[in-house]
Write an enzyme that holds these catalytic residues in place. Structure first.
Site, short mmCIF file in Angstrom:
data_model
loop_
_atom_site.label_atom_id
_atom_site.label_comp_id
_atom_site.label_asym_id
_atom_site.label_seq_id
_atom_site.Cartn_x
_atom_site.Cartn_y
_atom_site.Cartn_z
N THR A 270 16.68 -30.96 -5.63
CA THR A 270 15.70 -30.51 -4.64
C THR A 270 15.86 -29.02 -4.37
O THR A 270 16.95 -28.48 -4.54
CB THR A 270 15.97 -31.31 -3.34
OG1 THR A 270 15.59 -32.66 -3.58
CG2 THR A 270 15.22 -30.77 -2.14
N ARG B 81 8.61 -44.94 -1.88
CA ARG B 81 9.74 -44.39 -1.11
C ARG B 81 9.51 -42.90 -0.80
O ARG B 81 9.11 -42.10 -1.64
CB ARG B 81 11.02 -44.54 -1.94
CG ARG B 81 12.28 -43.99 -1.28
CD ARG B 81 12.62 -42.60 -1.75
NE ARG B 81 13.94 -42.19 -1.29
CZ ARG B 81 14.39 -40.95 -1.40
NH1 ARG B 81 13.64 -40.00 -1.92
NH2 ARG B 81 15.60 -40.64 -0.97
N GLY C 222 11.58 -39.61 0.93
CA GLY C 222 12.92 -39.18 1.31
C GLY C 222 12.93 -38.34 2.57
O GLY C 222 11.99 -38.37 3.37
N ASP C 223 14.01 -37.60 2.75
CA ASP C 223 14.18 -36.78 3.95
C ASP C 223 13.44 -35.45 3.88
O ASP C 223 13.16 -34.85 4.92
CB ASP C 223 15.67 -36.48 4.16
CG ASP C 223 16.27 -35.73 2.97
OD1 ASP C 223 15.99 -36.14 1.82
OD2 ASP C 223 16.96 -34.74 3.19
N THR D 191 19.62 -31.09 1.12
CA THR D 191 19.44 -31.76 -0.17
C THR D 191 20.50 -32.84 -0.31
O THR D 191 21.61 -32.68 0.19
CB THR D 191 19.53 -30.77 -1.35
OG1 THR D 191 19.41 -31.50 -2.57
CG2 THR D 191 20.83 -29.98 -1.35
N GLY D 192 20.15 -33.92 -0.97
CA GLY D 192 21.13 -35.00 -1.14
C GLY D 192 20.46 -36.34 -1.00
O GLY D 192 19.24 -36.46 -1.18
N GLY E 100 18.62 -38.82 0.49
CA GLY E 100 17.72 -38.65 1.61
C GLY E 100 17.82 -39.70 2.70
O GLY E 100 17.66 -39.41 3.88
N1 ASP Z 1 16.85 -35.37 -0.52
C1 ASP Z 1 15.99 -35.71 -1.61
C2 ASP Z 1 15.46 -37.10 -1.40
O1 ASP Z 1 16.21 -37.96 -0.98
C3 ASP Z 1 16.66 -35.65 -2.94
C4 ASP Z 1 17.49 -34.42 -3.18
O2 ASP Z 1 17.74 -33.64 -2.31
O3 ASP Z 1 17.88 -34.23 -4.33
O4 ASP Z 1 14.33 -37.33 -1.68
#
Ligand code: ASP
Length: 346
Positions: free
Chosen positions: A211, A239, A241-242, A262-263, A265
């Site tokens: 991300t 789905r 995400g965050d 990022t991570g 979510g």
């Molecule tokens: N946070 C993002 C999600 O969960 C993915 C990412 O940050 O790589 O959609």
């Protein structure tokens, strides 16, 4: 392991440039001319967090990531240097990464289980806490521009799927066929994920996310944040995400801080991570690094992984992440660095 090394305090500089004393028939006249306060201009970007591949990243790939992060930083910084807003700087930096297939945002986004690219993005203005977001969009070339349009040109904060796409078309944003987002690398990732799912094997933890996001501080002292993503490989059933959720993946308020996350979510949503970092800054007096580290530790305890950029209006900033690497960088007048691994940086 956390990486929470760089924190930088930029003090406002007030210069007395001349002080004259003139004597004459009218008596003494004293004039003090004070130059305007020189505010720090700062932009931070990230290009995702994740685990290092066994054997490390090929040197060519690493160089390409560093160059792309540097380009995003420079693009955003030039907006600030010309007197532009933090909001415009964040958007400009993110557009460069959405257009670069290296990142999981815009072109280069990951695939859903059904083999589609569904993109999420949000942006927030610290000046007035106005915000915009789009979720699950498939034909908008630059979702961050669509998020900005939702913020600026509608009474809403978040639009999803075909509604968001109709809005983007109406506002004249670039529309592309879904195939524009295809990259072989992401398709191969999907095929591997499908094979693992078939074998009932879990997806590898801390797999490479990718991300993108940015936070910035402009010459008027306003901060802003933005985030854009394709989400997570093999995501299912619409789905979200965050990244498009204000307070989870993105947050900005001049009264506290700006965050782009990022991570994984789901954990950032459950932990209301971006807002929690800023709430700690606002209400507990925690410095930005402590606040970010505390929230990331909490998410890690819940089982989540990832990282954040966080920036306060006084110029203090933090990178914090629980993964082995986070693609990231900072550009100020005095500092221009990109980092990948957890042992890089100050
Ligand atoms: N946070 C993002 C999600 O969960 C993915 C990412 O940050 O790589 O959609």
């Amino acid at each position: 392991m956390f990486m929470m090394k760089t924190s930088w305090l930029v003090a406002a500089m007030i210069m007395l440039v001349s002080c004259q004393s003139v004597s004459g028939d009218t008596g003494n006249i004293k004039a003090a001319v004070t130059a305007p306060t020189e505010r720090p201009l700062i932009i931070l970007v990230h290009g995702g967090a994740g685990s290092a591949r066994p054997g490390g990243m090929p040197a060519k790939d690493e160089a390409a990531y560093r160059a792309a992060l540097g380009y995003a930083l420079e693009t955003g910084y030039q907006v600030l240097a010309k007197g532009g807003t933090s909001l415009d700087a964040v958007q400009a930096a993110i557009v460069t990464m959405e257009d670069n297939p290296l990142f999981n945002a815009g072109k280069g986004a990951v695939f859903t289980a059904e083999g589609r690219n569904e993109l999420d993005s949000s942006i927030m203005d610290g000046r007035d806490r106005n915000a915009g977001a789009v979720a699950g969009v498939t034909v908008i070339k630059n979702p961050i521009r669509a998020a900005r349009a939702v913020m600026d040109q509608s009474p809403h904060v978040m639009m999803a799927r075909d509604g968001a796409e109709a809005f983007a078309k109406e506002k004249g944003l670039d529309i592309v066929p879904p195939s524009y987002f295809f990259t072989q690398k992401r398709w191969d990732q999907l095929l591997r994920a499908r094979a693992r799912a078939k074998a009932k094997a879990a997806l590898p933890p801390n797999s490479h996310f990718g991300t993108v996001g940015a936070v910035a501080l402009d010459r008027d002292g306003h901060i802003a944040a933005g985030t854009s993503t394709g989400g997570m490989t093999f995501k299912r059933f619409g789905r979200i995400g965050d990244s498009p959720i204000i307070g989870a993946g993105t947050y900005a308020s001049d009264t506290s801080c700006a965050v782009s996350a990022t991570g994984w979510g789901e954990f950032f949503i459950r932990g209301t991570a971006a807002r929690d970092i800023c709430a700690r800054v606002q209400w507990t007096g925690a410095n930005i690094q402590e606040a970010a580290d505390t929230v990331l530790a909490d998410l890690e305890n819940m089982g989540g992984t990832g990282g954040v950029l966080a920036l306060a209006p006084d110029g203090n900033y933090a990178f914090s992440f629980t993964t082995q690497l986070m693609f990231r960088g900072v550009r100020t007048k005095a500092d221009n660095h990109v980092y990948i691994y957890d042992d890089e940086g100050q």
